[in-house]
Design a protein around this motif. Structure first.
Motif, PDB file in Angstrom:
ATOM      1  N   ASN A 205      51.034 -11.443  -3.543  1.00 25.64           N
ATOM      2  CA  ASN A 205      51.328 -11.869  -3.026  1.00 25.64           C
ATOM      3  C   ASN A 205      52.642 -11.495  -1.548  1.00 25.64           C
ATOM      4  N   THR A 206      52.619 -10.285  -1.467  1.00 22.56           N
ATOM      5  CA  THR A 206      53.534 -10.218  -0.690  1.00 22.56           C
ATOM      6  C   THR A 206      53.437  -9.787   0.837  1.00 22.56           C
TER       7      THR A 206
ATOM      8  N   GLU B  81      54.104  -7.670   3.176  1.00 21.42           N
ATOM      9  CA  GLU B  81      54.764  -6.123   3.731  1.00 21.42           C
ATOM     10  C   GLU B  81      54.510  -6.013   5.060  1.00 21.42           C
TER      11      GLU B  81
ATOM     12  N   LEU C  97      59.835  -7.091   3.334  1.00 23.38           N
ATOM     13  CA  LEU C  97      58.899  -7.935   3.029  1.00 23.38           C
ATOM     14  C   LEU C  97      59.470  -9.284   1.988  1.00 23.38           C
ATOM     15  N   THR C  98      58.238 -10.334   2.136  1.00 21.13           N
ATOM     16  CA  THR C  98      58.332 -11.781   2.426  1.00 21.13           C
ATOM     17  C   THR C  98      57.318 -12.229   1.683  1.00 21.13           C
ATOM     18  N   TYR C  99      57.598 -13.476   0.458  1.00 23.75           N
ATOM     19  CA  TYR C  99      57.294 -13.882  -0.772  1.00 23.75           C
ATOM     20  C   TYR C  99      57.957 -15.261  -0.837  1.00 23.75           C
TER      21      TYR C  99
ATOM     22  N   ARG D 124      63.435 -12.244  -5.866  1.00 25.83           N
ATOM     23  CA  ARG D 124      63.173 -10.647  -6.917  1.00 25.83           C
ATOM     24  C   ARG D 124      64.568  -9.602  -6.238  1.00 25.83           C
TER      25      ARG D 124
ATOM     26  N   TYR E 270      65.398  -6.577  -4.851  1.00 21.28           N
ATOM     27  CA  TYR E 270      64.710  -5.228  -4.524  1.00 21.28           C
ATOM     28  C   TYR E 270      66.052  -4.333  -4.119  1.00 21.28           C
TER      29      TYR E 270
ATOM     30  N   LYS F 243      62.797 -13.611   2.360  1.00 22.89           N
ATOM     31  CA  LYS F 243      62.453 -12.373   2.952  1.00 22.89           C
ATOM     32  C   LYS F 243      63.488 -10.986   2.358  1.00 22.89           C
TER      33      LYS F 243
ATOM     34  N   SER G  57      61.828  -4.579  -7.635  1.00 28.51           N
ATOM     35  CA  SER G  57      62.729  -4.790  -8.106  1.00 28.51           C
ATOM     36  C   SER G  57      63.334  -5.122  -9.043  1.00 28.51           C
TER      37      SER G  57
ATOM     38  N   SER H  36      56.433  -3.142  -4.427  1.00 25.20           N
ATOM     39  CA  SER H  36      55.011  -2.822  -4.150  1.00 25.20           C
ATOM     40  C   SER H  36      54.578  -1.416  -3.031  1.00 25.20           C
TER      41      SER H  36
END
Length: 179
Positions: free
Chosen positions: A61-62, A64, A86-88, A93, A95, A126, A152, A158
């Motif tokens: 559920n990221t 991209e 990347l937004t989640y 996380r 990265y 983000k 991450s 991703s």
């Protein structure tokens, strides 16, 4: 506030249905070409080529969003980078690395991290990253595209795919009209 969260979730769900397809129609070459924004850097006079974003959703559920960006100096030298946003919904996380065609990318860097809206259900996070690419690498991948895996500290990764048609349209815009 709940309406905004609901709107974000519905939007992200609709994007998730689209997926990160490796099959892209040939007509999209011209769409990428026409959608590439060319501007000038006022501080040094360089030309900037901003490719259109590719938007996908992964299994974690990221959301991209990624695109190519190039800068051409007044002397004609070009530098390229893949910008990845990347937004989640989850804890940070962080990265920290990227693999480009299954090899570590030596020029991976995190440009920014920010926490967004927080509700009792969780927060939106983000992270914006950049990976330097060479002109030769992009031209080598023009017929098949390439994959990048962003990893991450928490073990979430991703997989991003830049299709051949995107590269062809983008490089057509960067090269300019044939004389």
């Amino acid at each position: 506030m709940y309406r905004i969260i609901a709107l974000i979730i519905v939007s992200l769900s609709l994007v998730a249905c689209r997926g990160n397809d490796k099959v892209v129609s040939a007509w999209e070459v011209n769409d990428v070409y026409r959608s590439t924004i060319i501007s000038s850097n006022p501080s040094n006079g360089a030309k900037i080529y901003q490719g259109p974003p590719i938007n996908t959703m992964d299994a974690a559920n990221t959301f991209e969003m990624f695109n190519l960006r190039a800068e051409q100096t007044t002397q004609g030298a070009k530098t390229y980078e893949l910008l990845v946003h990347l937004t989640y919904f989850a804890p940070w996380r962080y990265y920290e690395s990227a693999n480009l065609l299954n090899k570590p990318a030596s020029t991976f860097k995190v440009l920014s991290r920010e926490a967004g809206v927080c509700e009792p259900q969780g927060c939106v996070f983000k992270e914006l990253m950049a990976i330097q690419l060479t002109d030769a690498f992009l031209r080598e991948q023009m017929d098949k595209g390439f994959q990048v895996t962003i990893s991450s500290k928490t073990g979430v990764s991703s997989d991003l795919f830049v299709p051949a048609q995107y590269l062809q349209g983008y490089l057509k815009a960067v090269d300019g009209p044939k004389k």
